[in-house]
Design a protein around this motif. Structure first.
Motif, PDB file in Angstrom:
ATOM      1  N   ASN A  12      -3.529  -7.186 -14.927  1.00 10.63           N
ATOM      2  CA  ASN A  12      -2.512  -6.494 -14.024  1.00 10.63           C
ATOM      3  C   ASN A  12      -1.875  -7.602 -13.130  1.00 10.63           C
ATOM      4  O   ASN A  12      -1.772  -6.998 -11.981  1.00 10.63           O
ATOM      5  CB  ASN A  12      -3.400  -5.531 -13.230  1.00 10.63           C
ATOM      6  CG  ASN A  12      -3.668  -4.270 -14.133  1.00 10.63           C
ATOM      7  OD1 ASN A  12      -3.146  -4.090 -15.078  1.00 10.63           O
ATOM      8  ND2 ASN A  12      -5.153  -3.986 -13.933  1.00 10.63           N
ATOM      9  N   PHE A  48       4.515  -0.877  -8.474  1.00  8.64           N
ATOM     10  CA  PHE A  48       3.309   0.037  -8.119  1.00  8.64           C
ATOM     11  C   PHE A  48       3.236   0.979  -9.292  1.00  8.64           C
ATOM     12  O   PHE A  48       4.127   1.329  -9.770  1.00  8.64           O
ATOM     13  CB  PHE A  48       3.618   0.686  -6.805  1.00  8.64           C
ATOM     14  CG  PHE A  48       3.871  -0.379  -5.621  1.00  8.64           C
ATOM     15  CD1 PHE A  48       2.670  -1.161  -5.116  1.00  8.64           C
ATOM     16  CD2 PHE A  48       4.938  -0.517  -5.014  1.00  8.64           C
ATOM     17  CE1 PHE A  48       2.621  -2.093  -3.959  1.00  8.64           C
ATOM     18  CE2 PHE A  48       5.083  -1.441  -4.138  1.00  8.64           C
ATOM     19  CZ  PHE A  48       3.774  -2.260  -3.569  1.00  8.64           C
ATOM     20  N   ASP A  49       1.970   1.342  -9.317  1.00 11.62           N
ATOM     21  CA  ASP A  49       1.607   2.485 -10.358  1.00 11.62           C
ATOM     22  C   ASP A  49       1.168   3.887  -9.463  1.00 11.62           C
ATOM     23  O   ASP A  49       0.010   3.742  -9.045  1.00 11.62           O
ATOM     24  CB  ASP A  49       0.440   2.016 -11.282  1.00 11.62           C
ATOM     25  CG  ASP A  49       0.060   2.996 -12.131  1.00 11.62           C
ATOM     26  OD1 ASP A  49       0.923   3.996 -12.169  1.00 11.62           O
ATOM     27  OD2 ASP A  49      -0.941   2.753 -12.792  1.00 11.62           O
ATOM     28  N   GLN A  98      -6.395   6.854 -10.866  1.00 11.62           N
ATOM     29  CA  GLN A  98      -6.306   6.580  -9.127  1.00 11.62           C
ATOM     30  C   GLN A  98      -7.409   5.765  -9.012  1.00 11.62           C
ATOM     31  O   GLN A  98      -8.864   5.896  -9.395  1.00 11.62           O
ATOM     32  CB  GLN A  98      -6.537   8.023  -8.715  1.00 11.62           C
ATOM     33  CG  GLN A  98      -6.553   7.967  -7.224  1.00 11.62           C
ATOM     34  CD  GLN A  98      -6.732   9.534  -6.614  1.00 11.62           C
ATOM     35  OE1 GLN A  98      -7.496   9.484  -5.948  1.00 11.62           O
ATOM     36  NE2 GLN A  98      -5.700  10.285  -7.085  1.00 11.62           N
ATOM     37  N   ASP A  99      -7.266   4.804  -8.015  1.00 13.67           N
ATOM     38  CA  ASP A  99      -8.188   3.889  -7.404  1.00 13.67           C
ATOM     39  C   ASP A  99      -9.264   4.543  -6.744  1.00 13.67           C
ATOM     40  O   ASP A  99      -8.840   5.727  -5.868  1.00 13.67           O
ATOM     41  CB  ASP A  99      -7.395   2.790  -6.480  1.00 13.67           C
ATOM     42  CG  ASP A  99      -8.314   1.826  -5.955  1.00 13.67           C
ATOM     43  OD1 ASP A  99      -8.668   2.025  -4.862  1.00 13.67           O
ATOM     44  OD2 ASP A  99      -8.607   0.702  -6.717  1.00 13.67           O
ATOM     45  N   GLU A 117      -1.146   4.101  -1.628  1.00 10.74           N
ATOM     46  CA  GLU A 117      -1.069   3.208  -2.714  1.00 10.74           C
ATOM     47  C   GLU A 117      -0.524   1.733  -2.806  1.00 10.74           C
ATOM     48  O   GLU A 117      -1.015   0.905  -2.809  1.00 10.74           O
ATOM     49  CB  GLU A 117      -0.554   3.828  -3.819  1.00 10.74           C
ATOM     50  CG  GLU A 117      -0.876   3.170  -5.407  1.00 10.74           C
ATOM     51  CD  GLU A 117      -2.119   2.559  -5.546  1.00 10.74           C
ATOM     52  OE1 GLU A 117      -2.328   1.536  -6.338  1.00 10.74           O
ATOM     53  OE2 GLU A 117      -2.963   3.273  -5.336  1.00 10.74           O
ATOM     54  N   GLU A 118       0.742   1.716  -2.023  1.00 14.29           N
ATOM     55  CA  GLU A 118       1.430   0.638  -1.767  1.00 14.29           C
ATOM     56  C   GLU A 118       0.771  -0.241  -0.929  1.00 14.29           C
ATOM     57  O   GLU A 118       0.496  -1.473  -1.042  1.00 14.29           O
ATOM     58  CB  GLU A 118       2.726   0.850  -1.167  1.00 14.29           C
ATOM     59  CG  GLU A 118       3.654   1.462  -2.214  1.00 14.29           C
ATOM     60  CD  GLU A 118       5.116   1.863  -1.724  1.00 14.29           C
ATOM     61  OE1 GLU A 118       5.098   1.887  -0.273  1.00 14.29           O
ATOM     62  OE2 GLU A 118       6.027   2.352  -2.311  1.00 14.29           O
ATOM     63  N   ARG A 131      -2.417  -0.017  -0.286  1.00 16.59           N
ATOM     64  CA  ARG A 131      -3.838  -0.446  -0.776  1.00 16.59           C
ATOM     65  C   ARG A 131      -3.618  -1.893  -1.627  1.00 16.59           C
ATOM     66  O   ARG A 131      -4.413  -2.820  -1.851  1.00 16.59           O
ATOM     67  CB  ARG A 131      -4.622   0.478  -1.421  1.00 16.59           C
ATOM     68  CG  ARG A 131      -5.933   0.258  -2.210  1.00 16.59           C
ATOM     69  CD  ARG A 131      -6.259   1.081  -3.084  1.00 16.59           C
ATOM     70  NE  ARG A 131      -5.413   0.917  -4.379  1.00 16.59           N
ATOM     71  CZ  ARG A 131      -5.499  -0.022  -5.284  1.00 16.59           C
ATOM     72  NH1 ARG A 131      -6.399  -0.894  -5.274  1.00 16.59           N
ATOM     73  NH2 ARG A 131      -4.538  -0.039  -6.337  1.00 16.59           N
ATOM     74  N   THR A 132      -2.520  -1.693  -2.597  1.00 12.85           N
ATOM     75  CA  THR A 132      -2.334  -2.647  -3.755  1.00 12.85           C
ATOM     76  C   THR A 132      -1.918  -4.010  -2.935  1.00 12.85           C
ATOM     77  O   THR A 132      -2.565  -5.063  -3.228  1.00 12.85           O
ATOM     78  CB  THR A 132      -0.967  -2.212  -4.370  1.00 12.85           C
ATOM     79  OG1 THR A 132      -1.561  -0.935  -5.168  1.00 12.85           O
ATOM     80  CG2 THR A 132      -0.974  -3.156  -5.669  1.00 12.85           C
ATOM     81  N   HIS A 173      -4.912  -5.656  -1.646  1.00  5.62           N
ATOM     82  CA  HIS A 173      -6.013  -6.167  -2.378  1.00  5.62           C
ATOM     83  C   HIS A 173      -5.595  -7.138  -3.189  1.00  5.62           C
ATOM     84  O   HIS A 173      -6.358  -8.015  -3.609  1.00  5.62           O
ATOM     85  CB  HIS A 173      -6.276  -4.835  -3.343  1.00  5.62           C
ATOM     86  CG  HIS A 173      -7.095  -5.298  -4.509  1.00  5.62           C
ATOM     87  ND1 HIS A 173      -8.257  -5.896  -4.606  1.00  5.62           N
ATOM     88  CD2 HIS A 173      -6.794  -5.293  -5.910  1.00  5.62           C
ATOM     89  CE1 HIS A 173      -8.683  -6.182  -5.676  1.00  5.62           C
ATOM     90  NE2 HIS A 173      -7.655  -5.590  -6.649  1.00  5.62           N
ATOM     91  N   THR A 174      -4.304  -7.386  -3.453  1.00  2.07           N
ATOM     92  CA  THR A 174      -3.688  -8.301  -4.078  1.00  2.07           C
ATOM     93  C   THR A 174      -3.578  -9.921  -3.823  1.00  2.07           C
ATOM     94  O   THR A 174      -4.015 -10.693  -4.748  1.00  2.07           O
ATOM     95  CB  THR A 174      -2.278  -8.013  -4.521  1.00  2.07           C
ATOM     96  OG1 THR A 174      -1.940  -6.931  -5.234  1.00  2.07           O
ATOM     97  CG2 THR A 174      -1.565  -9.150  -5.505  1.00  2.07           C
ATOM     98  N   THR A 194      -7.219 -11.392  -4.653  1.00  2.00           N
ATOM     99  CA  THR A 194      -7.329 -11.445  -6.178  1.00  2.00           C
ATOM    100  C   THR A 194      -6.463 -12.601  -6.594  1.00  2.00           C
ATOM    101  O   THR A 194      -6.960 -13.532  -7.560  1.00  2.00           O
ATOM    102  CB  THR A 194      -6.873  -9.878  -6.889  1.00  2.00           C
ATOM    103  OG1 THR A 194      -7.625  -9.093  -6.320  1.00  2.00           O
ATOM    104  CG2 THR A 194      -6.821 -10.156  -8.303  1.00  2.00           C
TER     105      THR A 194
END
Length: 368
Positions: free
Chosen positions: A12, A17-18, A28-29, A47-48, A50-51, A54-55, A58
């Motif tokens: 990913n 964004f998904d 859903q996360d 979601e934005e 959180r992503t 987190h990114t 990673t």
């Protein structure tokens, strides 16, 4: 002349964004499941945030894993698009490696999420041999009807006009130090949820069988079915299937044991059964070939190889002592390692995340 070839499902590498998780809880996360989100607009903002949060960790770990590969040619799976690839290289990989990959190849494939296979290539090998990409070809448009692969097993979920590859089979011709070398990069159909009484792997097996058969047909059409003896080629990617696994038994309190098992059936048998190509990972010990830890609780835990570098007969014979390396330092702490295989994880690695990927990069040094 030595070429370092690697494959890695980076998972990913997205530039968008998904938001589908608002209507489909399966997507859903798990963090957002803890909260009572009242509107789609509120969900999108969360979601934005959180992503983005987190990114960063990673992608630092993904870049560290790639840096540890030190590959001249790197095959990636799950790259969103060229813009995402370039942003990752500039913002992360360049900082880890000190120099980037000048040559990048990505063609939009068939995945519904838009994740594609990609190839990053240095201008020269570490010993100064020029790497030239002569041609790039996508096979994403091939259908079951084109190759006569449609059958009753596929009919439950497909029609003859459907495309064979759920992502692509990307074919690249190189000249490495003036010598020809061909690369086929794939990402086979994932093991979906159980269906009609079949487990996810079995239910999706016909699709991967067709993909493997198509890869073989592409290669035989390219070189001639009876004319592969001297051809230097490799097949790289996440094949979402395995011919053997290591069952993980026991628990944290009492300790773990590891039981190797051979699979009665695998889509990959099409590639290996008559020596068409060699899985070089078989040169490693039986308990030390895995690239992914799979777990659905104590009743279903195993280590398996999903990530492959298959060598043509000629390439395998030219490199009889080349053993693949597996980069496992980006694995989350929940991955259960057999005794003696433990590694020092990258800084800030979590129990489940952050992590470089659930997949381990695989790299091999080859004379081509």
């Amino acid at each position: 002349m030595s070429l370092r070839l690697a494959t890695f499902n980076i998972e990913n590498l997205m530039s968008r964004f998904d938001f589908s998780g608002f209507r489909n809880h399966l997507k859903q996360d798990r963090v957002l499941r803890l909260f009572d989100v009242k509107s789609e607009a509120e969900y999108q903002r969360l979601e934005e945030a959180r992503t983005i949060a987190h990114t960063d960790d990673t992608r630092q770990m993904s870049a560290l894993a790639i840096a540890d590969c030190d590959a001249d040619i790197l095959c990636l799976q799950e790259a969103d698009n060229m813009a995402a690839l370039q942003a990752f290289e500039y913002g992360y990989l360049f900082r880890m490696v000190g120099n980037g990959y000048r040559q990048k190849y990505l063609i939009e494939g068939n995945d519904s999420r838009g994740i594609d296979v990609a190839v990053l290539v240095r201008e020269e090998t570490r010993d100064g041999q020029k790497i030239e990409c002569v041609d790039v070809k996508s096979h994403a448009g091939l259908t079951y009807a084109d190759f006569g692969l449609f059958n009753d097993a596929l009919a439950a979920t497909n029609v003859p006009g459907d495309r064979i590859f759920k992502r692509d089979c990307l074919e690249l011709d190189f000249r490495v130090g003036g010598r020809p070398f061909t690369l086929f990069v794939v990402h086979f159909k994932s093991m979906g949820p159980a269906r009609e009484g079949l487990d996810g792997r079995t239910a999706t097996m016909p699709v991967r069988v067709a993909e493997a058969a198509a890869v073989r047909r592409i290669i035989e059409n390219r070189f001639g079915a009876g004319n592969l003896g001297g051809k230097m080629f490799a097949i790289c990617g996440d094949m979402n299937d395995y011919q053997e696994r290591v069952d993980v038994l026991g628990d944290r309190r009492n300790g773990y044991s590891f039981l190797p098992k051979q699979e009665a059936e695998s889509a990959l048998d099409i590639l290996s059964h008559d020596g068409f190509v060699e899985n070089a990972m078989r040169r490693r010990p039986e308990l030390d070939r895995w690239t992914l830890f799979h777990s659905r609780g104590p009743e279903e835990r195993h280590l398996c190889q999903l990530d492959y570098i298959w060598l043509s007969q000629a390439l395998a014979e030219r490199n009889p002592a080349s053993v693949p390396e597996i980069i496992r330092a980006g694995q989350p702490y929940r991955t259960i390692f057999p005794k003696g295989q433990e590694v020092e994880r990258y800084p800030r690695t979590g129990w489940d995340r952050p992590k470089a990927s659930d997949h381990c990069p695989v790299v091999i040094s080859l004379n081509v």
